[in-house]
Design an enzyme around this catalytic site. Sequence first.
Site, PDB file in Angstrom:
ATOM      1  N   HIS A   1       0.840  -1.194   0.000  1.00  0.00           N
ATOM      2  CA  HIS A   1       0.000   0.000   0.000  1.00  0.00           C
ATOM      3  C   HIS A   1       0.879   1.249   0.000  1.00  0.00           C
ATOM      4  O   HIS A   1       1.252   1.740   1.070  1.00  0.00           O
ATOM      5  CB  HIS A   1      -0.909   0.011   1.226  1.00  0.00           C
TER       6      HIS A   1
ATOM      7  N   HIS B   1      -4.016   2.988  -3.515  1.00  0.00           N
ATOM      8  CA  HIS B   1      -4.238   2.574  -2.126  1.00  0.00           C
ATOM      9  C   HIS B   1      -3.538   1.249  -1.836  1.00  0.00           C
ATOM     10  O   HIS B   1      -2.772   1.156  -0.871  1.00  0.00           O
ATOM     11  CB  HIS B   1      -5.736   2.427  -1.833  1.00  0.00           C
TER      12      HIS B   1
ATOM     13  N   GLU C   1     -17.158  -4.446  24.860  1.00  0.00           N
ATOM     14  CA  GLU C   1     -16.358  -5.663  25.002  1.00  0.00           C
ATOM     15  C   GLU C   1     -15.150  -5.677  24.068  1.00  0.00           C
ATOM     16  O   GLU C   1     -14.044  -6.041  24.480  1.00  0.00           O
ATOM     17  CB  GLU C   1     -17.228  -6.898  24.730  1.00  0.00           C
TER      18      GLU C   1
ATOM     19  N   HIS D   1     -27.947 -15.704  25.546  1.00  0.00           N
ATOM     20  CA  HIS D   1     -26.874 -15.452  26.509  1.00  0.00           C
ATOM     21  C   HIS D   1     -26.150 -16.728  26.947  1.00  0.00           C
ATOM     22  O   HIS D   1     -25.186 -16.644  27.699  1.00  0.00           O
ATOM     23  CB  HIS D   1     -27.434 -14.755  27.756  1.00  0.00           C
TER      24      HIS D   1
END
Length: 670
Positions: A26, A267, A418, A480
Amino acid sequence: MPSRRDLANAIRALSMDAVQKANSGHPGAPMGMADIAEVLWNDFLQHNPTNPNWANRDRFVLSNGHGSMLLYSLLHLTGYQLPIDELKQFRQLHSKTPGHPEYGYAPGVETTTGPLGQGITNAVGFAIAERALAGQFNRPGHEIVDHYTYAFLGDGCLMEGISHEACSLAGSMKLGKLIAVYDDNNISIDGEVRGHGDTPGWFLDDTPKRFEAYGWHVIPKVDGHNPEAVKKALEEARSVTDRPTLICCQTIIGWGSPNKEGKEECHGAALGEAEITATRERIGWPHAPFEIPADIYAGWDAKDKGARQEAEWNDKFAKYQAAHPELAAEFERRMSGQLPSDWSEKANAFIAAVDAKGETIASRKASQNTLNGFGPLLPELMGGSADLAGSNLTLWSGCKDVNAPGHDGNYVYYGVREFGMSAIMNGITLHGGFKPYGATFLMFSEYARNALRMASLMKIPTIFVYTHDSIGLGEDGPTHQPIEQTATLRMIPNMQVWRPCDAVESAVSWKAAIERNDGPSCLIFSRQNLAHIARTPAQIEAINKGGYILKDSEGQPDVILIATGSEVELAVKAADELSGKGKKVRVVSMPSTNVFDAQDEAYRESVLPSSVTKRVVIEAGVTDSWWKYAGTQGCVIGMDRFGESAPAGALFKEFGFTVDNVVKHVEALL
């Protein structure tokens, strides 16, 4: 003396030459950010190329890690042990210059970056560690911890959701020594992110307003190709001490390339020989590939300056040492990563006391008790939870909010973040001086998965704590209840996963995670109570091997029961019933398959003799990974479907985690 542009063009030339030689990489971001990097590294960055691990160096993170040749060029030019031959081997096997910056390869690379957004998140961790370490160790007239964290990031980092988690928390914590530089070039792989003409865009956020809303100081619309403008912005950022700063630098991707600058073409692909020749002419760089003139090297060389900066700090530290000898010794111990000299003895005494007490408690509560036992021994512990402290039980009696006045605390309230929490902990680990742990429900390790993988890839000892480990979670239901999570965590290379069966195994797993220095650990704890299981001292010692004989028969067993976590108690009860029927049964507790698999063949054979082919594995999770132990003549009692919403006891009965069902399976095998 070369001009700033000449110095920056050295980055451009090395970047396009290395990418071209590899025919992969890149070049656009390094060419676009070269002017910014030149100002930061030559005018502001505090570092010593001859000692990349100097404790008080500034930390630099390239969050847009695909632009790795920017960092490799900087390290080479400023004098790190990264010779030109390594740049010529960019992206080649066994080189120190892999496609994305990787921690542990080239000196001066502070963290592995590439998965976008995690670099800036690691940087938040660096900044938290710097401020907490300063709060714990600095004293009036003795500021031995005093450095900045700088991060470069691009549009991709800002589009990834983790950047919201991390930058929101950084604003809330007012991390004044965190300075992020946004490469605002309006280009990603698919083209112009904000669109052009009739072409709609896909990143229309008002980034300055977004960061202002987080509580950051924002410097918008800085010309990233004007060194004086960049310098002024960095000076302003350093003057703001009560908030992190985002500098929005408007740049042209691939700057200098006559036909490809400003376009997505540069890029992620080599420019091509013809375009490189045209670029050399345009930027006034007549030198051959990988050729850097002596005056350019001299203009970049940071070895003398860095040695002076470190020498000045060493003088400060000597005075600190004279005034505060115990603190100085503790600082050196913690920055070296060494545990206290009496750690092992006191930790083992605690484990023995837990065994003697013999409590029936949830392993999450046993974990908290262990933290209360180990915490006073380890001032480097830095705890946290993703808004679940009351459920994860990660708070212990010595916890203090790291964001409280004085900033000398040891606990981070991460909020419901998280993924951000996990990558921030990686940054704290990499900074040095702390052993971070952070917790959430096991189910939500899914949100954090890539940060766990990065910890394993970097071989750093971050500790991830997960509670509510199975259908034993109960009434919250299948959304859960983790079924496949423990198995897939075990599959991450270099990750050690522990699922203890009682308070003793919980304490041993904590000790193992704290003592590990070559990779991360996952500690998986139950919501429901688990019975204490009696052991000999030799069996307690054997827990460290990941799997061991918990209950045995006279002579060679007819069958081996293998279990983890809450299912170990079930295996022991089933063994008792089977023994009453004349069957010879061995029970193996296997709190960590990763650790057990790393033992030598003789030990593994002693626990699971190949001559005993009748084996039953019991775990309230998916069964696939357990067949390597069960074998073709064994069976696995597990969960290959999602759970239901009901009390834990009803669920264990519904899905066959009962003594009767285990006995039935054993009798069928025999």
